[in-house]
Design a protein around this motif. Structure first.
Motif, PDB file in Angstrom:
ATOM      1  N   GLY A   1     -19.419 -14.695 -18.899  1.00 60.25           N
ATOM      2  CA  GLY A   1     -18.490 -14.262 -17.868  1.00 60.25           C
ATOM      3  C   GLY A   1     -17.564 -15.334 -17.324  1.00 60.25           C
ATOM      4  O   GLY A   1     -16.940 -15.150 -16.275  1.00 60.25           O
ATOM      5  N   TYR A   2     -17.421 -16.436 -18.042  1.00 58.69           N
ATOM      6  CA  TYR A   2     -16.509 -17.496 -17.624  1.00 58.69           C
ATOM      7  C   TYR A   2     -15.110 -17.302 -18.198  1.00 58.69           C
ATOM      8  O   TYR A   2     -14.128 -17.718 -17.599  1.00 58.69           O
TER       9      TYR A   2
ATOM     10  N   GLU B   1     -12.449 -22.208  -8.493  1.00 59.88           N
ATOM     11  CA  GLU B   1     -13.222 -22.518  -7.279  1.00 59.88           C
ATOM     12  C   GLU B   1     -14.587 -21.837  -7.275  1.00 59.88           C
ATOM     13  O   GLU B   1     -15.469 -22.223  -6.505  1.00 59.88           O
ATOM     14  N   SER B   2     -14.762 -20.833  -8.121  1.00 65.02           N
ATOM     15  CA  SER B   2     -16.033 -20.097  -8.144  1.00 65.02           C
ATOM     16  C   SER B   2     -16.976 -20.577  -9.250  1.00 65.02           C
ATOM     17  O   SER B   2     -18.098 -20.093  -9.355  1.00 65.02           O
TER      18      SER B   2
ATOM     19  N   ALA C   1     -24.386 -24.744 -12.150  1.00 64.61           N
ATOM     20  CA  ALA C   1     -24.662 -23.446 -12.779  1.00 64.61           C
ATOM     21  C   ALA C   1     -24.128 -23.421 -14.209  1.00 64.61           C
ATOM     22  O   ALA C   1     -24.802 -22.925 -15.118  1.00 64.61           O
ATOM     23  N   LEU C   2     -22.928 -23.979 -14.404  1.00 64.41           N
ATOM     24  CA  LEU C   2     -22.355 -24.032 -15.753  1.00 64.41           C
ATOM     25  C   LEU C   2     -23.260 -24.819 -16.690  1.00 64.41           C
ATOM     26  O   LEU C   2     -23.527 -24.394 -17.819  1.00 64.41           O
TER      27      LEU C   2
ATOM     28  N   TYR D   1     -19.938 -29.165  -6.537  1.00 64.31           N
ATOM     29  CA  TYR D   1     -18.612 -29.292  -7.132  1.00 64.31           C
ATOM     30  C   TYR D   1     -18.306 -28.090  -8.010  1.00 64.31           C
ATOM     31  O   TYR D   1     -19.206 -27.484  -8.588  1.00 64.31           O
ATOM     32  N   THR D   2     -17.028 -27.797  -8.099  1.00 66.17           N
ATOM     33  CA  THR D   2     -16.577 -26.673  -8.914  1.00 66.17           C
ATOM     34  C   THR D   2     -15.595 -27.159  -9.981  1.00 66.17           C
ATOM     35  O   THR D   2     -15.165 -28.324  -9.959  1.00 66.17           O
TER      36      THR D   2
END
Length: 149
Positions: A52-53, A71-72, A77-78, A124-125
């Motif tokens: 979903g990226y 920003e999300s 998480a990545l 961080y995003t």
């Protein structure tokens, strides 16, 4: 700890797409710009799409774009999504392989450290990576005349 090439390429793809904004791009273009294997990048993009990226549209007017706002996309998480194994020590995968496992605390300490590492990255995003110098470099790469099939 060493992040895999898969995660490295995932970050590169997402940064490239973040810089492109609403403009679609192709796997071939990204592969050429970063001088990486198109086949390997196809696997990366397929997984990023599944997670979903990335939005991947086939066809003449297709291409790749970010599916989520930069920003999300949290870096911790990545990394959790793209790394096959985050085990820092062998015994966290196979306790039977170590005679000390029942009495050793290192596995739990390493696990605690890994969680702190990922939590720190989650501060961080993708947007945080897109500083002006990075955007300038990405745009310079796009201007380089590279044959893209």
């Amino acid at each position: 700890m060493h992040l895999t090439r898969f995660t490295d390429y995932s970050l590169r793809v997402l940064m490239y797409l973040a810089d492109a904004g609403d403009e679609r791009t192709t796997i071939a273009e990204i592969a050429a710009r970063f001088s990486v294997s198109r086949n390997h990048l196809m696997k990366v993009v397929q997984e990023l799409s599944r997670l979903g990226y990335v939005c991947a549209i086939r066809g003449k007017h297709g291409g790749l774009s970010l599916k989520r706002a930069p920003e999300s996309i949290r870096l911790g998480a990545l990394i959790q999504d793209t790394e096959h194994s985050l085990a820092l020590v062998e015994c966290s995968v196979d306790e039977d392989n170590c005679h000390l496992s029942p009495a050793c605390r290192f596995n739990s300490i390493a696990s605690e450290a890994l969680q702190a590492f990922l939590k720190s990255l989650d501060n961080y995003t993708l947007a945080d990576l897109m500083v002006p110098d990075c955007r300038t470099r990405l745009r310079e790469m796009k201007r380089i005349n590279v044959h893209v099939e």
